[in-house]
Design a protein around this motif. Structure first.
Motif, PDB file in Angstrom:
ATOM      1  N   PRO A   1       0.588  -1.253  -0.027  1.00 10.21           N
ATOM      2  CA  PRO A   1       0.280  -0.097  -0.142  1.00 10.21           C
ATOM      3  C   PRO A   1       1.101   0.759   0.079  1.00 10.21           C
ATOM      4  CG  PRO A   1      -0.649  -2.260   1.211  1.00 10.21           C
ATOM      5  CD  PRO A   1       0.400  -1.846   1.368  1.00 10.21           C
ATOM      6  N   LEU A   2       0.298   2.171  -0.741  1.00 11.64           N
ATOM      7  CA  LEU A   2       1.120   3.792  -0.645  1.00 11.64           C
ATOM      8  C   LEU A   2       0.442   4.454  -0.490  1.00 11.64           C
ATOM      9  CD1 LEU A   2       3.767   4.731  -0.840  1.00 11.64           C
ATOM     10  CD2 LEU A   2       2.749   6.115  -3.315  1.00 11.64           C
ATOM     11  N   VAL A   3      -1.405   4.476  -0.988  1.00  8.04           N
ATOM     12  CA  VAL A   3      -1.581   5.920  -0.595  1.00  8.04           C
ATOM     13  C   VAL A   3      -3.564   4.888   0.122  1.00  8.04           C
ATOM     14  CG1 VAL A   3      -3.129   7.375  -0.950  1.00  8.04           C
ATOM     15  CG2 VAL A   3      -1.030   7.238  -1.307  1.00  8.04           C
ATOM     16  N   THR A   4      -3.699   5.054   1.749  1.00  8.38           N
ATOM     17  CA  THR A   4      -5.119   4.639   1.868  1.00  8.38           C
ATOM     18  C   THR A   4      -6.380   6.304   1.583  1.00  8.38           C
ATOM     19  OG1 THR A   4      -4.002   2.643   2.248  1.00  8.38           O
ATOM     20  CG2 THR A   4      -6.876   3.192   3.280  1.00  8.38           C
ATOM     21  N   PHE A   5      -7.190   6.644   1.311  1.00  2.79           N
ATOM     22  CA  PHE A   5      -7.694   7.529   1.352  1.00  2.79           C
ATOM     23  C   PHE A   5      -8.870   7.498   1.435  1.00  2.79           C
ATOM     24  CE2 PHE A   5     -11.057  10.404  -0.292  1.00  2.79           C
ATOM     25  CZ  PHE A   5     -10.546  11.638   0.671  1.00  2.79           C
ATOM     26  N   TYR A   6      -9.369   8.231   3.132  1.00  2.00           N
ATOM     27  CA  TYR A   6     -11.417   7.684   4.211  1.00  2.00           C
ATOM     28  C   TYR A   6     -11.419   9.438   3.601  1.00  2.00           C
ATOM     29  CZ  TYR A   6      -9.778   3.603   6.546  1.00  2.00           C
ATOM     30  OH  TYR A   6      -9.621   2.423   6.813  1.00  2.00           O
ATOM     31  N   ASP A   7     -12.857   9.566   2.736  1.00  2.00           N
ATOM     32  CA  ASP A   7     -13.514  10.432   3.772  1.00  2.00           C
ATOM     33  C   ASP A   7     -14.559  10.002   4.563  1.00  2.00           C
ATOM     34  OD1 ASP A   7     -15.679  12.700   3.217  1.00  2.00           O
ATOM     35  OD2 ASP A   7     -15.756  13.011   1.432  1.00  2.00           O
ATOM     36  N   ASP A   8     -14.890  11.090   5.554  1.00  5.35           N
ATOM     37  CA  ASP A   8     -15.107  10.795   6.513  1.00  5.35           C
ATOM     38  C   ASP A   8     -16.605  11.663   6.597  1.00  5.35           C
ATOM     39  OD1 ASP A   8     -13.746   8.862   8.030  1.00  5.35           O
ATOM     40  OD2 ASP A   8     -12.481  10.628   8.361  1.00  5.35           O
ATOM     41  N   ALA A   9     -16.646  12.183   5.510  1.00  7.07           N
ATOM     42  CA  ALA A   9     -18.168  12.511   5.302  1.00  7.07           C
ATOM     43  C   ALA A   9     -19.346  11.435   4.827  1.00  7.07           C
ATOM     44  CB  ALA A   9     -17.883  14.279   5.089  1.00  7.07           C
ATOM     45  N   THR A  10     -18.521  10.699   3.626  1.00  8.40           N
ATOM     46  CA  THR A  10     -19.022   9.890   2.690  1.00  8.40           C
ATOM     47  C   THR A  10     -18.722   8.062   2.740  1.00  8.40           C
ATOM     48  OG1 THR A  10     -17.419   9.997   1.044  1.00  8.40           O
ATOM     49  CG2 THR A  10     -18.884  11.459   1.279  1.00  8.40           C
ATOM     50  N   GLY A  11     -17.933   8.150   3.875  1.00 11.12           N
ATOM     51  CA  GLY A  11     -17.797   6.735   4.235  1.00 11.12           C
ATOM     52  C   GLY A  11     -16.776   6.161   2.976  1.00 11.12           C
ATOM     53  N   GLU A  12     -16.515   6.846   1.960  1.00 12.56           N
ATOM     54  CA  GLU A  12     -15.575   6.043   1.117  1.00 12.56           C
ATOM     55  C   GLU A  12     -13.797   5.666   1.651  1.00 12.56           C
ATOM     56  OE1 GLU A  12     -13.039   7.788  -2.806  1.00 12.56           O
ATOM     57  OE2 GLU A  12     -14.176   9.299  -2.045  1.00 12.56           O
ATOM     58  N   ARG A  13     -13.822   5.262   1.303  1.00 14.81           N
ATOM     59  CA  ARG A  13     -12.865   3.969   1.394  1.00 14.81           C
ATOM     60  C   ARG A  13     -11.893   3.838   0.155  1.00 14.81           C
ATOM     61  NH1 ARG A  13      -9.276  -0.237   1.920  1.00 14.81           N
ATOM     62  NH2 ARG A  13      -7.594  -0.196   3.255  1.00 14.81           N
ATOM     63  N   VAL A  14     -10.314   4.538  -0.028  1.00 16.23           N
ATOM     64  CA  VAL A  14      -9.744   3.821  -0.660  1.00 16.23           C
ATOM     65  C   VAL A  14      -8.199   3.660  -0.924  1.00 16.23           C
ATOM     66  CG1 VAL A  14      -9.147   4.241  -3.640  1.00 16.23           C
ATOM     67  CG2 VAL A  14     -11.029   4.943  -2.934  1.00 16.23           C
ATOM     68  N   GLU A  15      -7.294   1.920  -1.339  1.00 19.03           N
ATOM     69  CA  GLU A  15      -6.569   2.278  -1.258  1.00 19.03           C
ATOM     70  C   GLU A  15      -5.692   1.894  -2.202  1.00 19.03           C
ATOM     71  OE1 GLU A  15      -4.454   0.008   2.212  1.00 19.03           O
ATOM     72  OE2 GLU A  15      -3.831  -1.924   1.243  1.00 19.03           O
ATOM     73  N   LEU A  16      -4.399   2.004  -2.564  1.00 17.38           N
ATOM     74  CA  LEU A  16      -3.619   2.242  -4.198  1.00 17.38           C
ATOM     75  C   LEU A  16      -2.191   1.348  -3.292  1.00 17.38           C
ATOM     76  CD1 LEU A  16      -5.797   4.722  -4.413  1.00 17.38           C
ATOM     77  CD2 LEU A  16      -4.376   5.127  -6.411  1.00 17.38           C
ATOM     78  N   SER A  17      -2.269   1.222  -3.627  1.00 17.02           N
ATOM     79  CA  SER A  17      -0.534   0.057  -3.697  1.00 17.02           C
ATOM     80  C   SER A  17      -0.171   0.516  -4.552  1.00 17.02           C
ATOM     81  CB  SER A  17      -0.411  -1.725  -4.645  1.00 17.02           C
ATOM     82  OG  SER A  17      -0.959  -1.098  -6.210  1.00 17.02           O
ATOM     83  N   VAL A  18       1.917   0.691  -4.527  1.00 16.08           N
ATOM     84  CA  VAL A  18       2.412   1.712  -4.913  1.00 16.08           C
ATOM     85  C   VAL A  18       2.243   1.609  -6.382  1.00 16.08           C
ATOM     86  CG1 VAL A  18       5.078   2.118  -5.969  1.00 16.08           C
ATOM     87  CG2 VAL A  18       4.109   1.546  -3.783  1.00 16.08           C
ATOM     88  N   ALA A  19       1.869   0.362  -7.098  1.00 14.16           N
ATOM     89  CA  ALA A  19       1.451   0.198  -8.607  1.00 14.16           C
ATOM     90  C   ALA A  19       0.424   0.406  -8.769  1.00 14.16           C
ATOM     91  CB  ALA A  19       1.686  -2.075  -8.857  1.00 14.16           C
ATOM     92  N   THR A  20      -0.471   0.583  -8.368  1.00 20.33           N
ATOM     93  CA  THR A  20      -1.490   1.449  -8.887  1.00 20.33           C
ATOM     94  C   THR A  20      -1.559   3.079  -8.855  1.00 20.33           C
ATOM     95  OG1 THR A  20      -2.600  -0.680  -7.915  1.00 20.33           O
ATOM     96  CG2 THR A  20      -4.541   1.535  -8.256  1.00 20.33           C
ATOM     97  N   PHE A  21      -0.725   3.858  -7.302  1.00 11.58           N
ATOM     98  CA  PHE A  21      -0.424   5.028  -7.968  1.00 11.58           C
ATOM     99  C   PHE A  21       0.073   4.952  -8.676  1.00 11.58           C
ATOM    100  CE2 PHE A  21       1.544   8.885  -6.410  1.00 11.58           C
ATOM    101  CZ  PHE A  21       0.252   9.396  -5.326  1.00 11.58           C
ATOM    102  N   ALA A  22       1.180   4.612  -9.222  1.00  3.04           N
ATOM    103  CA  ALA A  22       2.082   4.996  -9.936  1.00  3.04           C
ATOM    104  C   ALA A  22       1.024   4.894 -11.318  1.00  3.04           C
ATOM    105  CB  ALA A  22       3.617   4.256  -9.781  1.00  3.04           C
ATOM    106  N   ASN A  23       0.538   4.268 -12.025  1.00  2.00           N
ATOM    107  CA  ASN A  23      -0.695   3.679 -13.162  1.00  2.00           C
ATOM    108  C   ASN A  23      -1.436   4.876 -13.134  1.00  2.00           C
ATOM    109  OD1 ASN A  23      -2.965   2.600 -14.349  1.00  2.00           O
ATOM    110  ND2 ASN A  23      -1.184   1.589 -15.730  1.00  2.00           N
ATOM    111  N   TRP A  24      -1.284   5.493 -12.088  1.00  2.00           N
ATOM    112  CA  TRP A  24      -2.460   6.579 -11.980  1.00  2.00           C
ATOM    113  C   TRP A  24      -2.030   7.833 -12.633  1.00  2.00           C
ATOM    114  CZ3 TRP A  24      -7.916   8.136 -12.495  1.00  2.00           C
ATOM    115  CH2 TRP A  24      -8.543   7.326 -11.892  1.00  2.00           C
ATOM    116  N   VAL A  25       0.006   8.180 -12.154  1.00  4.13           N
ATOM    117  CA  VAL A  25       0.567   8.756 -11.902  1.00  4.13           C
ATOM    118  C   VAL A  25       0.748   9.064 -13.594  1.00  4.13           C
ATOM    119  CG1 VAL A  25       3.292  10.048 -11.628  1.00  4.13           C
ATOM    120  CG2 VAL A  25       1.234   9.392 -10.458  1.00  4.13           C
ATOM    121  N   ALA A  26       1.353   8.155 -14.100  1.00  7.03           N
ATOM    122  CA  ALA A  26       1.328   7.887 -15.815  1.00  7.03           C
ATOM    123  C   ALA A  26       0.687   7.981 -16.517  1.00  7.03           C
ATOM    124  CB  ALA A  26       2.227   6.456 -16.111  1.00  7.03           C
ATOM    125  N   LYS A  27      -1.047   7.699 -16.113  1.00  4.84           N
ATOM    126  CA  LYS A  27      -1.946   8.041 -17.203  1.00  4.84           C
ATOM    127  C   LYS A  27      -2.092   9.535 -16.910  1.00  4.84           C
ATOM    128  CE  LYS A  27      -4.248   3.795 -16.965  1.00  4.84           C
ATOM    129  NZ  LYS A  27      -4.418   3.930 -18.620  1.00  4.84           N
TER     130      LYS A  27
END
Length: 252
Positions: A23-49
């Motif tokens: 894991p690299l970035v795990t994001f919570y929004d405590d107003a909506t209940g959202e949780r998203v976890e991005l591995s290094v590879a997934t985060f890097a893919n978003w960065v590349a795109k």
């Protein structure tokens, strides 16, 4: 941080080479209940795109200035590292009228319209969802970016000594971000490969450093909590335990 690491893009590259699945970035929004976890590879893919979109479709060049009107969010972290990858100066909360292009969340679209250059809007919906209807005058990030390439190479090599980030009235170079983030990690007493929980905004260097750059420089990860003030002490303690947090950033 390795001796060869300089910019945030370099730091991400080293993290990807070392352990792409962690894991690299795990994001919570405590107003909506959202949780998203991005591995290094997934985060890097978003960065590349995002970097491909920035360099290709938006025709951004090194030295261009991008007004970044986004809250602390996993997609904001992606844009920050993508700007570093291209050599674009990310001005957090910058003046759209003075910027070459602007990236805006749903709450700042009116202000963002002052930019005469390219305008990109993010809905900030769960799982990176698109707007139900794209805002007039803006490209919808969630529509434009998924089809971009998964690998990125800058047209022009990025100078680590060139300006890369403007926040809170100060400007840092790409190399300066990495150096200062590593110093912040030591000063804060972050353990090796830290799992950092931060509820700070991204509108100050402290929030950016402890909520992204310092964990990245120290070989760790971040649990980024938007609207953390909605949690009571017991709920926060439970999250720290569940997420195996090793360092919680003080709110003040």
């Amino acid at each position: 941080m390795n001796a060869t690491d300089r910019t945030p893009a370099d730091l991400l590259g080293s993290a990807l080479a070392a352990d792409p699945g962690r894991p690299l970035v795990t994001f919570y929004d405590d107003a909506t209940g959202e949780r998203v976890e991005l591995s290094v590879a997934t985060f890097a893919n978003w960065v590349a795109k995002t970097a491909n979109y920035l360099q290709g479709d938006l025709a951004a060049e090194p030295g261009d200035r991008l007004a970044l009107l986004l809250p602390a969010h996993w997609q904001t972290a992606v844009w920050l590292v993508a700007c570093s990858s291209v050599g674009v100066v990310a001005e957090v909360g910058g003046d759209p009228a003075a910027a070459d292009l602007v990236v805006s969340g749903p709450d700042s679209l009116d202000a963002a319209r002052a930019c005469s250059g390219e305008r990109v809007a993010l809905a900030l919906r769960p799982l990176g969802g698109r707007f139900p209807q794209s805002p007039a005058g803006f490209a919808d990030y969630a529509v434009e970016v998924p089809g971009q390439g998964d690998r990125f190479a800058p047209f022009v090599p990025v100078d680590p000594g060139a300006p890369a980030l403007a926040v809170g009235g100060e400007e840092l170079t790409g190399a300066g971000i990495g150096e200062r983030a590593l110093a912040d990690a030591a000063a804060a007493g972050l353990p090796p490969a830290p799992r950092v929980l931060s509820g700070l905004g991204y509108d100050t260097w402290r929030g950016l450093s402890l909520g992204l750059y310092a964990p990245l420089a120290a070989g760790g990860s971040v649990v980024l909590c938007r609207h953390q003030d909605r949690l009571d002490g017991d709920a926060l303690a439970a999250r720290e335990a569940t997420e195996k947090v090793t360092f919680t950033v003080p709110r003040s």
